[in-house]
Design an enzyme around this catalytic site. Structure first.
Site, PDB file in Angstrom:
ATOM      1  N   THR A 265       0.858  -1.200   0.000  1.00 43.65           N
ATOM      2  CA  THR A 265       0.000   0.000   0.000  1.00 43.65           C
ATOM      3  C   THR A 265       0.883   1.236   0.000  1.00 43.65           C
ATOM      4  OG1 THR A 265      -0.052   0.372   2.402  1.00 43.65           O
ATOM      5  CG2 THR A 265      -1.635  -1.224   1.488  1.00 43.65           C
ATOM      6  N   ASP A 266       0.275   2.369  -0.328  1.00 46.61           N
ATOM      7  CA  ASP A 266       0.995   3.612  -0.147  1.00 46.61           C
ATOM      8  C   ASP A 266       0.913   3.983   1.345  1.00 46.61           C
ATOM      9  OD1 ASP A 266       1.244   6.493  -2.373  1.00 46.61           O
ATOM     10  OD2 ASP A 266       2.372   5.935  -0.585  1.00 46.61           O
ATOM     11  N   TYR A 267       1.594   5.006   1.683  1.00 49.80           N
ATOM     12  CA  TYR A 267       1.870   5.422   3.066  1.00 49.80           C
ATOM     13  C   TYR A 267       0.581   5.712   3.842  1.00 49.80           C
ATOM     14  CZ  TYR A 267       5.397   7.504   6.203  1.00 49.80           C
ATOM     15  OH  TYR A 267       6.262   7.769   7.222  1.00 49.80           O
TER      16      TYR A 267
END
Ligand code: GLC
Length: 721
Positions: A265-267
């Site tokens: 996932t992104d941050y």
């Protein structure tokens, strides 16, 4: 403790559920070390128990090889399963030696140069202890207001695909266990660049047809090139954020594209599922993301807090957790981390490679090939015999020219324009004047008089203006994309004082330059470590500009989103640009064309497109078309030209763009030399997504032309049978 040929299935069978879940969590290095570099996102210390920290699967944003070794050594002493951590970083356009931002490098139209720059970055990053890079970013874009256009290759899906796939091959090489290769992670899947109003993280609503035609091909090209990891984007797509979007993550990615790599996932993107309002709480968010195929959770605590419980209460099958862990461990094994947890990390090699003469030379050449000469009314190149040169503007002596995503690059290691010119003209007097600030809300003009005085007494003026490098990049969108602050007014005052003036631009996006009266404009983007030397090479003719913009430069921000491959509409404007046309698709007070179109870029020489010959006036799937284009250098400089081939499908079952790039080839020509470039047009190149989202070509008439968007040098027609 190296573990040659570790049996991953057996290893997983020996792990506790907590230890398995811990492999699926990524925390930034601040949780494991003191000197970590926080590059992006809300830096947090999570304060997890040692049991969790000692079994964590991966980390990001660590400082260097020394820190990687320290973190990994500590980890290997404590992880009960002896599973090495994986170290990830955003190596976007260089690790320490920084080359132009991707929107600049794309303007080189040179995949071989992209490959060479990426190989350099991979070597430096691997020595720095990086195992995986969050690159390539291949988001398709049409709106210059968006801060992250700097990371893209612009508004053409074909060019974006070519550059993205090139970067995957360059980072990963043929053997991922080779200590100079990194695993690549393509991002941000999908259509992050379609953010409404060009505002970062904003909603994306696109039809499936437009997604498949424009926004998805570049991710697919990277998967076809063998990318090992993919990162879903922050944005909601047609109502559902990517990390929880089953059409995107299951139907397209897994079922249609058969992607079997790792998904990260992104941050804090899982945490943001609550903020988006589609998850009631972190348990729901973790469940949605995991069930939609997100293997690693970056910097949020959904999996830590809830995944074990979701397994134990039967909501999630532990076998699915085992499969996710297997994907992560397989990547670690492919990287050779079980054989050598420190892989290529070497403080000595990291230091030796950083900004070494060979790497600086690559960065300088990349800056030379990426710069775009937007305008030149008899000013450039300047003579090297000049005695007095005024270098004016914020960027005259400013080394903040490496761009937003420049990893461990340092401003202090970037060559300024003034220093580049001093080195180029050791005998000349270089006068510098600041002029004014580039900050959007700074209206101070106290520095104008000094700047005008410097311009008046100089033989030539180099005006160095632009956006601060923090005005593009993540979270940095702009609603007004002109030169910020009083820079436009400064340009007018300086040009009035001395018209022998060239504007050198530093920018992370296309800017509105309509009111800039400078007779010459050289766009350097954010050129990186060798920016000043490259500017001097180009201004004084030791390098000849050959870049071509890959994103339209609007006449006004009100035109955004503006892109070259647009449909005709039923009422296209046919009057002159500055004439409003009643009852047609156009604006009052502004034309429809950009100020500079996709594929535009001048040279110091002149190219004559002598001929374009087709092998036939009809083609089929069995009988492709050959197109031969002859170009001659009729000027006085040896130079490079990107020969571009476009076509238009004149009528089809869905509206087609008035032009689209089919192919390109960059050629070098000495003065007087001519070359013939041969392109092959296949039926597959003419395919598009019809109303039923089927990828088809349709028989009918096509126009084909060479030149650049909105500018046809030679054209012809042919039929697809
Ligand atoms: C950021 C960016 C992403 C980057 C990641 C790790 O928020 O959206 O591009 O790779 O976090 O730094």
């Amino acid at each position: 403790m190296a573990r040659k040929n570790v049996n991953l299935k057996k290893l997983i069978s020996q792990m506790t559920l907590e230890q398995k879940v811990s492999q699926l969590i990524q925390l930034n290095a601040m949780n494991f070390a003191k000197s970590a570099t926080e590059i992006t996102g809300p830096a947090q210390q999570w304060g997890l128990s040692d049991e969790w920290l000692n079994t964590m699967g991966s980390t990001l944003n660590f400082a260097d090889a020394e820190e990687m070794i320290k973190i990994q050594k500590n980890h290997m002493e404590k992880d009960p399963n002896g599973i090495p951590m994986m170290f990830m970083m955003d190596v976007i356009h260089g690790y320490r030696t920084i080359y132009p931002i991707p929107l600049g490098l794309a303007a080189s139209f040179d995949p071989e140069l992209v490959y060479e720059c990426t190989r350099m970055a991979a070597k430096e990053a691997a020595a720095g202890g990086v195992n995986v890079t969050f690159t390539p970013m291949v988001d398709y874009v049409r709106d210059a207001r968006w801060g992250r256009v700097l990371e893209t290759a612009g508004e053409d899906p074909y060019l974006t695909s070519v550059i993205g796939a090139t970067q995957v091959r360059a980072f990963q090489g043929d053997d991922l266990s080779d200590k100079e290769n990194l695993a690549a992670c393509v991002k941000h899947y999908a259509a992050y660049g379609g953010a409404e109003a060009g505002r970062d993280y904003n909603t994306v609503e696109l039809s499936e047809r437009i997604l498949r035609e424009y926004y998805l091909p570049s991710y697919k090209a990277c998967i076809d090139a063998g990318v090992k990891m993919i990162m879903p984007s922050f944005n909601s797509l047609n109502g559902v954020p990517s990390a929880a979007n089953s059409w995107l993550m299951k139907q397209v990615l897994k079922k249609e594209w058969k992607f079997r790599g790792t998904v990260i996932t992104d941050y804090n993107a899982i945490g943001e599922l609550k903020t988006h309002g589609i998850a009631e709480n972190m348990r729901e968010a973790a469940k949605m993301a995991f069930e939609n195929g997100c293997d690693i959770e970056m910097m949020s605590n959904g999996y830590h807090d809830h995944l074990c419980e979701l397994v134990r209460d039967g909501t999630i099958d532990e076998k699915k957790v085992d499969e996710a862990v297997m994907r992560v461990l397989k990547l670690k094994k492919e990287l050779g981390l079980f054989d050598d947890p420190y892989r290529g990390a070497s403080p000595e090699r990291e230091k030796a490679l950083a900004l070494c003469p060979e790497h600086r030379a690559i960065a300088r050449r990349a800056a030379n090939e990426s710069a775009v000469l937007l305008k030149n009314e008899g000013v450039l190149p300047f003579s090297k015999d000049l005695k007095k040169v005024a270098v004016i503007g914020h960027f005259a002596e400013c080394n903040e020219i490496k761009g937003f995503w420049s990893c461990h690059g340092k401003d202090s290691e970037c060559v300024t324009v003034a220093d580049g010119i001093r080195a180029k003209l050791p005998g000349a007097e270089i006068i510098t004047a600041y002029g004014c600030s580039p900050l959007w809300n700074d209206k101070n003009t106290d520095g104008f008089s000094e700047a005008v005085a410097a311009a008046k007494e100089a033989d030539a003026v180099v005006l160095c203006l632009g956006e601060p490098q923090t005005y593009s990049g993540e979270g940095n969108s702009r609603a007004d994309i002109r030169l910020p602050g009083m820079q436009e007014e400064l340009a007018r005052a300086v040009v009035a004082a001395n018209p022998n003036c060239a504007l050198v631009l530093f920018n992370g996006r296309p800017l509105v330059l309509t009111d800039i009266n400078c007779p010459a404009i050289l766009d350097m983007w954010f050129p990186g470590s060798e920016g000043g030397n490259s500017a001097a090479d180009l201004l004084f003719g030791d390098a000849v500009p050959c870049g071509k913009i890959t994103m339209s430069f609007p006449k006004a921000v009100g035109q955004c989103p503006i892109y070259y491959n647009h449909p005709s509409t039923g009422r296209p404007k046919w009057t002159a640009e500055d004439v409003h046309q009643a009852y047609a698709s156009n604006y009052i007070g502004c034309g429809n064309l950009p100020l500079y179109s996709f594929g535009h870029g001048l040279s110091y020489t002149k190219f004559e497109y002598e001929s374009m010959e087709l092998s036939d006036t009809k083609m089929s799937a069995e009988k492709p078309l050959t197109v031969k284009i002859t170009v001659k250098n009729v000027g006085n400089y040896a130079a490079k030209e990107t020969v571009q081939l476009y076509f238009r499908d004149i009528y089809a079952s869905t509206v087609r763009p008035v032009q689209q790039l089919a192919a390109f080839e960059k050629i070098a020509l000495a003065p007087g030399e001519k070359k013939t470039v041969t392109f092959t047009v296949t039926e597959e190149m003419l395919r598009f997504y019809n109303a039923e989202c089927k990828h088809v070509s349709e028989a009918g008439e096509f126009v084909i032309f060479t030149g650049y968007a909105d500018h046809r040098y030679k054209e012809a027609r042919f039929f697809l049978k």
